[in-house]
Scaffold this motif. Sequence first.
Motif, PDB file in Angstrom:
ATOM      1  N   ARG A   4     -30.833 -15.833 -40.730  1.00 20.43           N
ATOM      2  CA  ARG A   4     -32.117 -15.774 -40.040  1.00 20.43           C
ATOM      3  C   ARG A   4     -31.851 -15.202 -38.649  1.00 20.43           C
ATOM      4  NH1 ARG A   4     -30.512 -21.118 -38.929  1.00 20.43           N
ATOM      5  NH2 ARG A   4     -30.852 -21.608 -36.731  1.00 20.43           N
ATOM      6  N   THR A   5     -32.890 -14.749 -37.997  1.00 22.22           N
ATOM      7  CA  THR A   5     -32.699 -14.157 -36.666  1.00 22.22           C
ATOM      8  C   THR A   5     -33.017 -15.186 -35.587  1.00 22.22           C
ATOM      9  OG1 THR A   5     -33.351 -12.025 -37.565  1.00 22.22           O
ATOM     10  CG2 THR A   5     -33.346 -12.230 -35.161  1.00 22.22           C
ATOM     11  N   GLU A   6     -32.041 -15.367 -34.693  1.00 15.52           N
ATOM     12  CA  GLU A   6     -32.248 -16.251 -33.531  1.00 15.52           C
ATOM     13  C   GLU A   6     -32.129 -15.396 -32.276  1.00 15.52           C
ATOM     14  OE1 GLU A   6     -32.489 -19.723 -32.827  1.00 15.52           O
ATOM     15  OE2 GLU A   6     -32.820 -20.343 -34.903  1.00 15.52           O
ATOM     16  N   HIS A   7     -32.711 -15.888 -31.198  1.00 11.09           N
ATOM     17  CA  HIS A   7     -32.670 -15.124 -29.941  1.00 11.09           C
ATOM     18  C   HIS A   7     -32.084 -15.957 -28.822  1.00 11.09           C
ATOM     19  CE1 HIS A   7     -35.788 -13.022 -32.261  1.00 11.09           C
ATOM     20  NE2 HIS A   7     -35.399 -11.938 -31.573  1.00 11.09           N
ATOM     21  N   ASP A   8     -31.425 -15.280 -27.881  1.00  8.43           N
ATOM     22  CA  ASP A   8     -31.106 -15.882 -26.587  1.00  8.43           C
ATOM     23  C   ASP A   8     -31.421 -14.837 -25.519  1.00  8.43           C
ATOM     24  OD1 ASP A   8     -29.003 -14.092 -26.645  1.00  8.43           O
ATOM     25  OD2 ASP A   8     -27.443 -15.590 -26.985  1.00  8.43           O
ATOM     26  N   ALA A  17     -28.532 -18.828 -42.433  1.00  3.25           N
ATOM     27  CA  ALA A  17     -29.908 -19.334 -42.549  1.00  3.25           C
ATOM     28  C   ALA A  17     -29.989 -20.854 -42.617  1.00  3.25           C
ATOM     29  CB  ALA A  17     -30.564 -18.721 -43.790  1.00  3.25           C
ATOM     30  N   ASP A  18     -28.964 -21.472 -43.186  1.00  2.00           N
ATOM     31  CA  ASP A  18     -29.063 -22.926 -43.409  1.00  2.00           C
ATOM     32  C   ASP A  18     -28.452 -23.753 -42.277  1.00  2.00           C
ATOM     33  OD1 ASP A  18     -26.524 -22.007 -43.926  1.00  2.00           O
ATOM     34  OD2 ASP A  18     -26.120 -23.506 -45.472  1.00  2.00           O
ATOM     35  N   LYS A  19     -27.999 -23.098 -41.213  1.00  2.00           N
ATOM     36  CA  LYS A  19     -27.345 -23.852 -40.137  1.00  2.00           C
ATOM     37  C   LYS A  19     -28.309 -24.075 -38.973  1.00  2.00           C
ATOM     38  CE  LYS A  19     -23.411 -24.251 -42.125  1.00  2.00           C
ATOM     39  NZ  LYS A  19     -23.126 -25.559 -42.744  1.00  2.00           N
ATOM     40  N   TYR A  20     -28.134 -25.228 -38.325  1.00  2.00           N
ATOM     41  CA  TYR A  20     -29.033 -25.561 -37.215  1.00  2.00           C
ATOM     42  C   TYR A  20     -28.641 -24.873 -35.903  1.00  2.00           C
ATOM     43  CZ  TYR A  20     -31.264 -29.245 -39.961  1.00  2.00           C
ATOM     44  OH  TYR A  20     -31.978 -29.936 -40.905  1.00  2.00           O
ATOM     45  N   TRP A  21     -27.398 -24.392 -35.831  1.00  3.28           N
ATOM     46  CA  TRP A  21     -27.028 -23.796 -34.557  1.00  3.28           C
ATOM     47  C   TRP A  21     -27.785 -22.489 -34.312  1.00  3.28           C
ATOM     48  CZ3 TRP A  21     -22.598 -23.855 -38.102  1.00  3.28           C
ATOM     49  CH2 TRP A  21     -22.221 -22.614 -38.589  1.00  3.28           C
ATOM     50  N   VAL A 116     -37.158 -29.288 -37.452  1.00  3.71           N
ATOM     51  CA  VAL A 116     -37.264 -29.603 -38.890  1.00  3.71           C
ATOM     52  C   VAL A 116     -37.756 -31.040 -39.082  1.00  3.71           C
ATOM     53  CG1 VAL A 116     -35.899 -29.881 -41.019  1.00  3.71           C
ATOM     54  CG2 VAL A 116     -35.548 -27.875 -39.544  1.00  3.71           C
ATOM     55  N   ILE A 117     -37.266 -31.949 -38.243  1.00  4.99           N
ATOM     56  CA  ILE A 117     -37.747 -33.348 -38.335  1.00  4.99           C
ATOM     57  C   ILE A 117     -39.270 -33.392 -38.159  1.00  4.99           C
ATOM     58  CG2 ILE A 117     -37.757 -35.575 -37.103  1.00  4.99           C
ATOM     59  CD1 ILE A 117     -34.752 -35.198 -36.595  1.00  4.99           C
ATOM     60  N   ILE A 121     -40.220 -25.365 -40.630  1.00  3.20           N
ATOM     61  CA  ILE A 121     -39.144 -24.691 -41.367  1.00  3.20           C
ATOM     62  C   ILE A 121     -38.170 -24.087 -40.355  1.00  3.20           C
ATOM     63  CG2 ILE A 121     -38.617 -22.735 -42.919  1.00  3.20           C
ATOM     64  CD1 ILE A 121     -41.225 -23.439 -44.360  1.00  3.20           C
ATOM     65  N   LEU A 122     -36.879 -24.306 -40.611  1.00  2.00           N
ATOM     66  CA  LEU A 122     -35.834 -23.813 -39.706  1.00  2.00           C
ATOM     67  C   LEU A 122     -35.999 -22.308 -39.487  1.00  2.00           C
ATOM     68  CD1 LEU A 122     -33.211 -24.521 -38.160  1.00  2.00           C
ATOM     69  CD2 LEU A 122     -31.957 -24.131 -40.280  1.00  2.00           C
ATOM     70  N   GLY A 123     -36.055 -21.913 -38.220  1.00  2.00           N
ATOM     71  CA  GLY A 123     -36.141 -20.484 -37.894  1.00  2.00           C
ATOM     72  C   GLY A 123     -37.564 -19.958 -37.845  1.00  2.00           C
ATOM     73  N   GLU A 124     -38.543 -20.753 -38.254  1.00  2.00           N
ATOM     74  CA  GLU A 124     -39.943 -20.278 -38.240  1.00  2.00           C
ATOM     75  C   GLU A 124     -40.707 -20.934 -37.098  1.00  2.00           C
ATOM     76  OE1 GLU A 124     -42.029 -20.602 -41.928  1.00  2.00           O
ATOM     77  OE2 GLU A 124     -40.537 -19.357 -42.978  1.00  2.00           O
TER      78      GLU A 124
END
Length: 465
Positions: A4-8, A17-21, A116-117, A121-124
């Motif tokens: 998935r794409t994350e930004h900083d 995609a399945d990792k929380y970091w 997620v809690i 959805i993670l990343g969305e």
Amino acid sequence: MSFRTEHDTMGAVQVPADKYWGAQTERSRNNFKIGPEASMPKEIIDAFAYLKKAAAYTNTDLGVLPAEKRDLIAQVCDEILDGKLATEFPLVIWQTGSGTQSNMNVNEVVANRAHVIQGNILGEGKTFIHPNDDVNKSQSSNDTYPTAMHIAAYKILIDVTIPGIEKLRDTLQAKSEAFKSVVKIGRTHLMDATPLTLGQEFSGYVSQLNHGLKALRNTFDHLSELALGGTAVGTGINTPKGYDVKVAEYIAQFTNLPFITAENKFEALAAHDAIVESHGALKQIAVSLMKIANDIRMLASGPRSGIGEIHIPDNEPGSSIMPGKVNPTQNEAVTMVAAQVMGNDVAISIGGSNGHYELNVFKPVMAANFLQSARLIGDACVSFNDHCAVGIEPNYDGIKKHLENSLMLVTALNPHIGYENAAKIAKTALKENKSLREAAVGLGYLTNEQFDEWVRPEDMIGSLK
Ligand SMILES: O=C(O)C[C@H](O)C(=O)O
């Protein structure tokens, strides 16, 4: 693997995609492919969980973080402490010397897991909790990482190191008492000397470990000081008033250890003398263990061609080629551990001596070496205790043979016939392969009866316990 794409602040990064970091963790993963076996220690990650939770509570108390955010941050921190997110901290110690990337790893995992809690959805979508603005609120890596170092160090000493040393100390104490009447020959310079009891010899080992424990406990004062609240350079910029004291109180409450805020935050960020000092005590204990384990393996050497004054447990076949051979393997393990700890002390000394102006940038390597030493000493003491020390028994035949053969029993004659005549007896006995008695009586310095009266090993052990 899907991503998935994350930004900083530097832009977009592809993250599993399945990792929380998030992006910053992934950059570190990609940029520091160094020694993958040297993961950031679990004890440091757990310490971060304690301190992030404490920071969230303090921030809410002081009116800078909504309670809803505090509760979410605390919930994820508890999951970290429960081991539920163990695969989310992939970084190695060979990264930035401030530990910033591991701090951000924790911040990112907390923010994304909280998302997620909350049912997302993670990343969305945008996370409700921001890694920097919320999880890292009132903090910098420069004060969180040293705080984590102190929490992790204090905890491992209490949980692992001290109980292990005490276990071995107690066994050696019991052996010292059990062997208090076993008179044996002493050795100085590895040469025959006057007698002592096996109990006296073991009491020296007990005393060494007691002094080591005291040295270790003496370091708790400085280790209990926490840097948190100093933020970037020790001034406490971006913290609400009273934050440093309160956050240390929460950490003390959560860890059940007597942490307080550091008196001087500049020292707490720029120097790690508390770690240097405490590891100095661990080194002292390693030095003691090296001596104790060496003495015991040499006393047990043989079975036919060694000193053979004690028996130690036969635990495993020692040789792949020499049938029936059994080796002092526990002693070998302990002495290797001692060597490793002494080596770690060099790395810690070099790291500790390299604070530049407002920041020491050897934090992860210092933490990892400290934690390795603390665990190794605790584990090695238990292993040596359970598989060697508890089974130590005197070899009475070997002890008697060496005692009777020893020329240094002649020392008992000094007050009666003088040092020079006694020396002649010893030299004659050695040269002519005679017993001391034969040489003494033969030289005409004393009678058989006087020899019996004066040369009594059991009267030569002094009055000291
Ligand atoms: O990560 C931080 O909070 C600070 C960083 O270590 C720095 O001083 O550049």
